[in-house]
Design an enzyme around this catalytic site. Structure first.
Site, PDB file in Angstrom:
ATOM      1  N   ASN A  34       0.822  -1.212   0.000  1.00 29.73           N
ATOM      2  CA  ASN A  34       0.000   0.000   0.000  1.00 29.73           C
ATOM      3  C   ASN A  34       0.855   1.261   0.000  1.00 29.73           C
ATOM      4  O   ASN A  34       1.958   1.300   0.551  1.00 29.73           O
ATOM      5  CB  ASN A  34      -1.015   0.012   1.154  1.00 29.73           C
ATOM      6  CG  ASN A  34      -0.464  -0.317   2.522  1.00 29.73           C
ATOM      7  OD1 ASN A  34       0.541  -0.997   2.666  1.00 29.73           O
ATOM      8  ND2 ASN A  34      -1.122   0.183   3.542  1.00 29.73           N
TER       9      ASN A  34
ATOM     10  N   CYS B  23      -4.166   0.788  -2.488  1.00 29.09           N
ATOM     11  CA  CYS B  23      -4.042  -0.482  -1.766  1.00 29.09           C
ATOM     12  C   CYS B  23      -2.953  -1.351  -2.394  1.00 29.09           C
ATOM     13  O   CYS B  23      -2.599  -1.194  -3.570  1.00 29.09           O
ATOM     14  CB  CYS B  23      -5.353  -1.249  -1.804  1.00 29.09           C
ATOM     15  SG  CYS B  23      -6.654  -0.563  -0.784  1.00 29.09           S
TER      16      CYS B  23
ATOM     17  N   GLU C 157      -3.068  -4.490  -3.326  1.00 32.40           N
ATOM     18  CA  GLU C 157      -3.530  -5.298  -4.471  1.00 32.40           C
ATOM     19  C   GLU C 157      -3.594  -4.442  -5.726  1.00 32.40           C
ATOM     20  O   GLU C 157      -3.234  -4.881  -6.823  1.00 32.40           O
ATOM     21  CB  GLU C 157      -4.933  -5.867  -4.201  1.00 32.40           C
ATOM     22  CG  GLU C 157      -5.070  -6.684  -2.934  1.00 32.40           C
ATOM     23  CD  GLU C 157      -5.487  -5.832  -1.733  1.00 32.40           C
ATOM     24  OE1 GLU C 157      -4.862  -4.780  -1.480  1.00 32.40           O
ATOM     25  OE2 GLU C 157      -6.423  -6.236  -1.032  1.00 32.40           O
TER      26      GLU C 157
HETATM   27  N1  THU Z   1      -5.409  -1.595   2.420  1.00 34.14           N
HETATM   28  C1  THU Z   1      -4.863  -2.329   1.396  1.00 34.14           C
HETATM   29  O1  THU Z   1      -3.713  -2.097   0.994  1.00 34.14           O
HETATM   30  N2  THU Z   1      -5.622  -3.304   0.832  1.00 34.14           N
HETATM   31  C2  THU Z   1      -6.884  -3.628   1.218  1.00 34.14           C
HETATM   32  O2  THU Z   1      -7.513  -4.449   0.578  1.00 34.14           O
HETATM   33  C3  THU Z   1      -7.448  -3.015   2.420  1.00 34.14           C
HETATM   34  C4  THU Z   1      -6.741  -1.809   2.931  1.00 34.14           C
HETATM   35  C5  THU Z   1      -4.621  -0.514   3.012  1.00 34.14           C
HETATM   36  C6  THU Z   1      -5.107   0.862   2.684  1.00 34.14           C
HETATM   37  C7  THU Z   1      -4.531   1.675   3.818  1.00 34.14           C
HETATM   38  O3  THU Z   1      -3.216   2.104   3.470  1.00 34.14           O
HETATM   39  C8  THU Z   1      -4.434   0.698   4.987  1.00 34.14           C
HETATM   40  O4  THU Z   1      -4.650  -0.600   4.425  1.00 34.14           O
HETATM   41  C9  THU Z   1      -5.451   0.942   6.079  1.00 34.14           C
HETATM   42  O5  THU Z   1      -6.725   1.024   5.534  1.00 34.14           O
END
Ligand code: THU
Length: 151
Positions: A46, A57, A59
């Site tokens: 992320n 995110c 993914e």
């Molecule tokens: N986050 C992800 O990278 N992938 C997800 O599917 C859920 C949330 C990250 C976004 C943010 O930087 C942190 O998790 C907290 O929400």
């Protein structure tokens, strides 16, 4: 590789990727590992922003990497993990599941890859892993097939 060793290798790659997260605002590090049909693994983590809503995110970052290489139709399997950092590693806790937007973004690559991909969802320490088909996480998806791009 057996199915189990593939899962374990992807979870390990996702945990390694999470160590490269840029998440100074939430302090929550997420890593994603994408297995391609040729056996290569592409990872992402992320990327947060001072304008919070612009966060990428893990993914989404990983899918952008394969799309930009021309490999969006080469996806076979995915693992994600998340947690709070503990040095270079992540603390344990519950398995982390992809957010709604990431499910849709994974679906684009999965449909293009003609595979109902396995998505392994792990805790930060990799000790808890639950595996799903993407169709379980995003049933009745809207995707490129609806726009006539896929047979
Ligand atoms: N986050 C992800 O990278 N992938 C997800 O599917 C859920 C949330 C990250 C976004 C943010 O930087 C942190 O998790 C907290 O929400």
């Amino acid at each position: 590789m057996t199915d189990e060793s593939t899962r374990d290798a992807l979870i390990a790659a996702a945990r390694d990727a999470a160590s490269r997260a840029y998440a100074p605002y939430s302090g929550f590090h997420v890593g994603a590992a994408l297995l391609l049909k040729n056996g290569d693994v592409v990872t992402g983590a992320n990327v947060e922003n001072a304008s919070y809503g612009l966060t990428l995110c893990a993914e989404t970052a990983a899918i952008a990497k394969i799309a930009n290489e021309g490999w969006i139709g080469e996806l076979a399997e995915v693992a994600i993990v998340g947690g709070r950092p503990d040095g270079d590693a992540l603390l344990g806790g519950d398995a982390v599941h992809p957010c709604g937007r990431c499910r849709q973004i994974l679906n684009e690559a999965a449909e293009r890859s003609k595979t109902d991909i396995l998505v392994h969802c792990g805790s930060g320490d990799g000790m808890t892993v639950t595996s799903y088909r993407l169709s379980e996480l995003l049933p009745a998806a809207f995707g490129p097939k609806d726009l006539g791009l896929i047979d």
